[in-house]
Design a protein around this motif. Structure first.
Motif, PDB file in Angstrom:
ATOM      1  N   ASP A  71     151.719 -37.359  23.546  1.00 45.91           N
ATOM      2  CA  ASP A  71     152.804 -36.742  24.145  1.00 45.91           C
ATOM      3  C   ASP A  71     154.161 -37.594  24.156  1.00 45.91           C
ATOM      4  OD1 ASP A  71     151.688 -34.413  25.718  1.00 45.91           O
ATOM      5  OD2 ASP A  71     151.080 -35.811  27.349  1.00 45.91           O
ATOM      6  N   ILE A  72     155.233 -36.819  23.783  1.00 47.30           N
ATOM      7  CA  ILE A  72     156.621 -37.353  23.803  1.00 47.30           C
ATOM      8  C   ILE A  72     156.983 -37.334  25.345  1.00 47.30           C
ATOM      9  CG2 ILE A  72     159.055 -37.172  22.675  1.00 47.30           C
ATOM     10  CD1 ILE A  72     156.882 -37.297  20.565  1.00 47.30           C
ATOM     11  N   VAL A  73     157.626 -38.477  25.656  1.00 49.96           N
ATOM     12  CA  VAL A  73     157.953 -38.692  26.873  1.00 49.96           C
ATOM     13  C   VAL A  73     159.579 -39.240  27.180  1.00 49.96           C
ATOM     14  CG1 VAL A  73     157.336 -40.122  29.114  1.00 49.96           C
ATOM     15  CG2 VAL A  73     155.622 -39.444  27.536  1.00 49.96           C
ATOM     16  N   LEU A  74     160.279 -38.596  28.100  1.00 51.64           N
ATOM     17  CA  LEU A  74     161.498 -38.980  28.393  1.00 51.64           C
ATOM     18  C   LEU A  74     161.576 -40.262  29.077  1.00 51.64           C
ATOM     19  CD1 LEU A  74     164.531 -38.046  28.200  1.00 51.64           C
ATOM     20  CD2 LEU A  74     164.007 -36.932  30.363  1.00 51.64           C
ATOM     21  N   ILE A  75     162.387 -41.206  28.468  1.00 48.60           N
ATOM     22  CA  ILE A  75     162.296 -42.612  29.183  1.00 48.60           C
ATOM     23  C   ILE A  75     163.678 -43.363  29.429  1.00 48.60           C
ATOM     24  CG2 ILE A  75     160.195 -43.351  28.011  1.00 48.60           C
ATOM     25  CD1 ILE A  75     161.724 -44.878  26.100  1.00 48.60           C
ATOM     26  N   ASP A  76     163.881 -44.362  29.811  1.00 48.71           N
ATOM     27  CA  ASP A  76     165.090 -45.167  30.203  1.00 48.71           C
ATOM     28  C   ASP A  76     165.868 -44.588  31.170  1.00 48.71           C
ATOM     29  OD1 ASP A  76     166.177 -47.339  28.777  1.00 48.71           O
ATOM     30  OD2 ASP A  76     167.972 -45.943  28.396  1.00 48.71           O
ATOM     31  N   GLU A  77     167.166 -44.838  31.317  1.00 43.19           N
ATOM     32  CA  GLU A  77     168.123 -44.163  32.107  1.00 43.19           C
ATOM     33  C   GLU A  77     168.567 -42.803  31.611  1.00 43.19           C
ATOM     34  OE1 GLU A  77     171.642 -46.295  32.447  1.00 43.19           O
ATOM     35  OE2 GLU A  77     172.515 -44.927  31.356  1.00 43.19           O
ATOM     36  N   VAL A  78     168.601 -41.771  32.438  1.00 46.17           N
ATOM     37  CA  VAL A  78     169.127 -40.365  31.909  1.00 46.17           C
ATOM     38  C   VAL A  78     170.223 -39.894  32.578  1.00 46.17           C
ATOM     39  CG1 VAL A  78     166.891 -39.571  31.133  1.00 46.17           C
ATOM     40  CG2 VAL A  78     167.229 -39.156  33.268  1.00 46.17           C
ATOM     41  N   LEU A  79     171.230 -39.381  31.685  1.00 45.16           N
ATOM     42  CA  LEU A  79     172.512 -38.584  32.343  1.00 45.16           C
ATOM     43  C   LEU A  79     173.001 -39.362  33.621  1.00 45.16           C
ATOM     44  CD1 LEU A  79     169.818 -35.322  32.457  1.00 45.16           C
ATOM     45  CD2 LEU A  79     172.014 -35.469  31.081  1.00 45.16           C
ATOM     46  N   THR A  80     173.379 -40.616  33.270  1.00 40.86           N
ATOM     47  CA  THR A  80     174.278 -41.513  33.890  1.00 40.86           C
ATOM     48  C   THR A  80     175.845 -41.431  33.439  1.00 40.86           C
ATOM     49  OG1 THR A  80     173.946 -43.425  33.084  1.00 40.86           O
ATOM     50  CG2 THR A  80     172.349 -42.721  34.689  1.00 40.86           C
ATOM     51  N   PRO A  81     176.653 -42.104  34.057  1.00 40.12           N
ATOM     52  CA  PRO A  81     177.904 -42.232  33.417  1.00 40.12           C
ATOM     53  C   PRO A  81     177.860 -43.237  32.304  1.00 40.12           C
ATOM     54  CG  PRO A  81     178.192 -42.120  36.151  1.00 40.12           C
ATOM     55  CD  PRO A  81     176.683 -42.359  35.545  1.00 40.12           C
ATOM     56  N   ASP A  82     177.054 -43.891  32.515  1.00 39.79           N
ATOM     57  CA  ASP A  82     176.663 -45.124  31.161  1.00 39.79           C
ATOM     58  C   ASP A  82     176.398 -44.178  29.955  1.00 39.79           C
ATOM     59  OD1 ASP A  82     177.647 -47.254  32.635  1.00 39.79           O
ATOM     60  OD2 ASP A  82     175.812 -48.515  32.101  1.00 39.79           O
ATOM     61  N   SER A  83     175.601 -43.322  30.068  1.00 40.97           N
ATOM     62  CA  SER A  83     174.942 -42.585  28.866  1.00 40.97           C
ATOM     63  C   SER A  83     175.403 -41.427  28.469  1.00 40.97           C
ATOM     64  CB  SER A  83     173.290 -42.566  28.982  1.00 40.97           C
ATOM     65  OG  SER A  83     173.006 -41.667  30.156  1.00 40.97           O
ATOM     66  N   SER A  84     176.595 -40.795  29.326  1.00 40.88           N
ATOM     67  CA  SER A  84     177.002 -39.548  29.198  1.00 40.88           C
ATOM     68  C   SER A  84     178.407 -39.562  29.200  1.00 40.88           C
ATOM     69  CB  SER A  84     176.302 -38.616  30.160  1.00 40.88           C
ATOM     70  OG  SER A  84     174.907 -38.707  30.313  1.00 40.88           O
ATOM     71  N   ARG A  85     179.229 -38.351  29.096  1.00 36.09           N
ATOM     72  CA  ARG A  85     180.575 -38.179  29.192  1.00 36.09           C
ATOM     73  C   ARG A  85     180.533 -37.214  30.239  1.00 36.09           C
ATOM     74  NH1 ARG A  85     181.729 -39.135  23.602  1.00 36.09           N
ATOM     75  NH2 ARG A  85     183.644 -40.277  23.452  1.00 36.09           N
ATOM     76  N   PHE A  86     181.009 -37.434  31.580  1.00 32.87           N
ATOM     77  CA  PHE A  86     181.000 -36.110  32.561  1.00 32.87           C
ATOM     78  C   PHE A  86     182.631 -36.119  32.793  1.00 32.87           C
ATOM     79  CE2 PHE A  86     177.234 -38.381  35.006  1.00 32.87           C
ATOM     80  CZ  PHE A  86     176.237 -37.878  34.047  1.00 32.87           C
ATOM     81  N   TRP A  87     182.715 -34.673  32.837  1.00 28.58           N
ATOM     82  CA  TRP A  87     184.244 -34.346  32.933  1.00 28.58           C
ATOM     83  C   TRP A  87     184.346 -33.652  34.346  1.00 28.58           C
ATOM     84  CZ3 TRP A  87     184.931 -31.560  27.562  1.00 28.58           C
ATOM     85  CH2 TRP A  87     184.944 -32.797  26.644  1.00 28.58           C
ATOM     86  N   PRO A  88     185.201 -33.489  35.106  1.00 33.73           N
ATOM     87  CA  PRO A  88     185.214 -32.592  36.609  1.00 33.73           C
ATOM     88  C   PRO A  88     185.772 -31.297  35.887  1.00 33.73           C
ATOM     89  CG  PRO A  88     187.052 -34.011  36.131  1.00 33.73           C
ATOM     90  CD  PRO A  88     186.338 -34.509  34.991  1.00 33.73           C
ATOM     91  N   ALA A  89     184.728 -30.280  36.281  1.00 37.08           N
ATOM     92  CA  ALA A  89     184.779 -28.920  35.735  1.00 37.08           C
ATOM     93  C   ALA A  89     186.112 -28.366  36.277  1.00 37.08           C
ATOM     94  CB  ALA A  89     183.506 -28.134  36.218  1.00 37.08           C
ATOM     95  N   ASN A  90     186.520 -28.483  37.545  1.00 31.23           N
ATOM     96  CA  ASN A  90     187.906 -27.774  37.851  1.00 31.23           C
ATOM     97  C   ASN A  90     188.947 -28.247  37.131  1.00 31.23           C
ATOM     98  OD1 ASN A  90     187.935 -30.348  39.139  1.00 31.23           O
ATOM     99  ND2 ASN A  90     188.518 -29.564  40.977  1.00 31.23           N
ATOM    100  N   GLU A  91     189.056 -29.100  36.599  1.00 29.57           N
ATOM    101  CA  GLU A  91     190.212 -29.704  35.716  1.00 29.57           C
ATOM    102  C   GLU A  91     190.030 -29.505  34.132  1.00 29.57           C
ATOM    103  OE1 GLU A  91     191.027 -33.737  36.772  1.00 29.57           O
ATOM    104  OE2 GLU A  91     190.860 -33.200  38.565  1.00 29.57           O
ATOM    105  N   TYR A  92     189.057 -28.914  33.937  1.00 35.89           N
ATOM    106  CA  TYR A  92     188.782 -28.833  32.399  1.00 35.89           C
ATOM    107  C   TYR A  92     189.755 -27.895  31.548  1.00 35.89           C
ATOM    108  CZ  TYR A  92     186.352 -27.188  28.121  1.00 35.89           C
ATOM    109  OH  TYR A  92     186.377 -26.903  26.832  1.00 35.89           O
ATOM    110  N   GLU A  93     190.301 -28.306  30.742  1.00 33.72           N
ATOM    111  CA  GLU A  93     191.356 -27.481  29.842  1.00 33.72           C
ATOM    112  C   GLU A  93     191.065 -27.744  28.456  1.00 33.72           C
ATOM    113  OE1 GLU A  93     196.111 -27.036  29.590  1.00 33.72           O
ATOM    114  OE2 GLU A  93     195.290 -28.298  31.119  1.00 33.72           O
ATOM    115  N   VAL A  94     190.982 -26.677  27.636  1.00 34.80           N
ATOM    116  CA  VAL A  94     190.568 -27.067  26.059  1.00 34.80           C
ATOM    117  C   VAL A  94     192.079 -27.525  25.449  1.00 34.80           C
ATOM    118  CG1 VAL A  94     190.344 -25.984  23.861  1.00 34.80           C
ATOM    119  CG2 VAL A  94     188.977 -25.531  26.001  1.00 34.80           C
ATOM    120  N   GLY A  95     191.997 -28.536  24.484  1.00 33.80           N
ATOM    121  CA  GLY A  95     192.968 -28.944  23.934  1.00 33.80           C
ATOM    122  C   GLY A  95     193.740 -30.164  24.134  1.00 33.80           C
TER     123      GLY A  95
END
Length: 307
Positions: free
Chosen positions: A224-248
């Motif tokens: 089996d392929i297994v998801l490991i390590d830390e996941v989806l944290t501010p260290d490994s991801s870019r998190f943007w506030p959805a209510n302030e998102y603006e293209v460009g």
């Protein structure tokens, strides 16, 4: 009362196997490891001289939360997570040192690639696209603006560098050469599925996951392929506030981008021994804690009180 910053941990109860940029690995037995996450923080592949208080607990508790959410939404997903409770072989003194910042995990063969998934065009992807119309060498539609969503999420793997070295972007074909075609296809499929599932959950909780990176291991007994390590944290991801998102334009974020921007502005990018000023430490901590609360519905203190 100021919160202590834990950048070094030496457990007496268990043998240490390795230290990474942020995490130390201890051996429980031949099938189980203890992940201990410090308050160290790195940017541009360099560890800062000082850390961010409670960052290790934030990453650990958020990762455990994500494993729970992902298992509920992807029932056949395998993860290495066992428990947030240290084993009985850890002394009371050591337990106090690692409270909230350790997890027991299965010991697996780790694939030597980073599985990066990009949902939005930003950072190095945006820089490349402006020059060549490609991302990671993959042609993209004309007319994308900064921080636009890709038509569909992109899988852009990289090598996994040793401490002190830099990860190298590689093609999915090169990833298949490294890990074998069968495993490469499954890793790509899982990475995209986990990202899409997590992005939907995060959007429900006010956060856009612009991109992230996953690591996978192999359970050699079951293949089996297994998801490991830390996941989806501010260290490994870019998190943007959805209510302030603006293209460009560049987006505000709940992650390390704030630190990266400061390093770049001060001419300290990729320099060793950099000490962050207190205002950068506090602002980074506030962003991590805000992301934690939005995604889990609890403050870090509330999560730690449940342990």
């Amino acid at each position: 009362m100021s919160i202590p910053v834990v950048t070094t941990i030496e457990l007496q109860s268990l043998p240490k196997l390795t230290s990474g940029k942020v995490r130390d690995l201890y051996e429980i037995d031949d099938k189980t490891l203890l992940f201990v996450t410090t308050d160290r923080i790195s940017a541009y592949d360099v560890i800062m001289a000082n850390g961010v208080p409670q960052k290790g607990a934030i990453l650990t508790q958020l990762t455990a939360h994500w494993f729970k959410v992902l298992k509920e939404r992807i029932p056949d997903l395998k993860t290495h997570f066992i428990s947030l409770t240290p084993p009985s072989s850890v002394s009371d003194q050591d337990k106090a040192l690692i409270r909230g910042r350790s997890m027991q995990v299965r010991r697996l063969k780790v694939f030597p690639i980073e599985a990066i998934v990009r949902g939005y065009i930003t950072g190095s992807a945006w820089n490349e696209y402006q020059k060549t119309g490609t991302v990671h060498g993959i042609p993209q539609p004309a007319g994308l603006k900064q921080c636009d969503a890709f038509p569909k999420p992109l899988y852009t793997p990289s090598t996994k560098a040793e401490l002190g070295d830099h990860d190298e972007n590689i093609s999915p074909e090169k990833a298949a050469e490294i890990v074998g075609e069968k495993y490469a296809a499954r890793i790509e499929e899982l990475a995209l599925k986990v990202y899409t599932t997590a992005a939907e959950y995060a959007r429900e909780h006010g956060i856009i996951i612009a991109d992230t990176k996953f690591e996978f291991g192999l359970d050699e007994e079951t293949d089996d392929i297994v998801l490991i390590d830390e996941v989806l944290t501010p260290d490994s991801s870019r998190f943007w506030p959805a209510n302030e998102y603006e293209v460009g334009r560049d987006q505000d974020s709940f992650d390390k981008q704030f630190l990266r921007n400061w390093l770049t502005k001060e001419g300290l990018k990729a320099k060793d021994g950099v000490e962050m000023p207190q205002e950068i430490v506090e602002a980074t901590s506030a962003r991590y804690k805000e992301a934690f609360k939005l995604l889990t519905g609890k403050t870090l203190e509330e999560a730690l009180a449940e342990l």
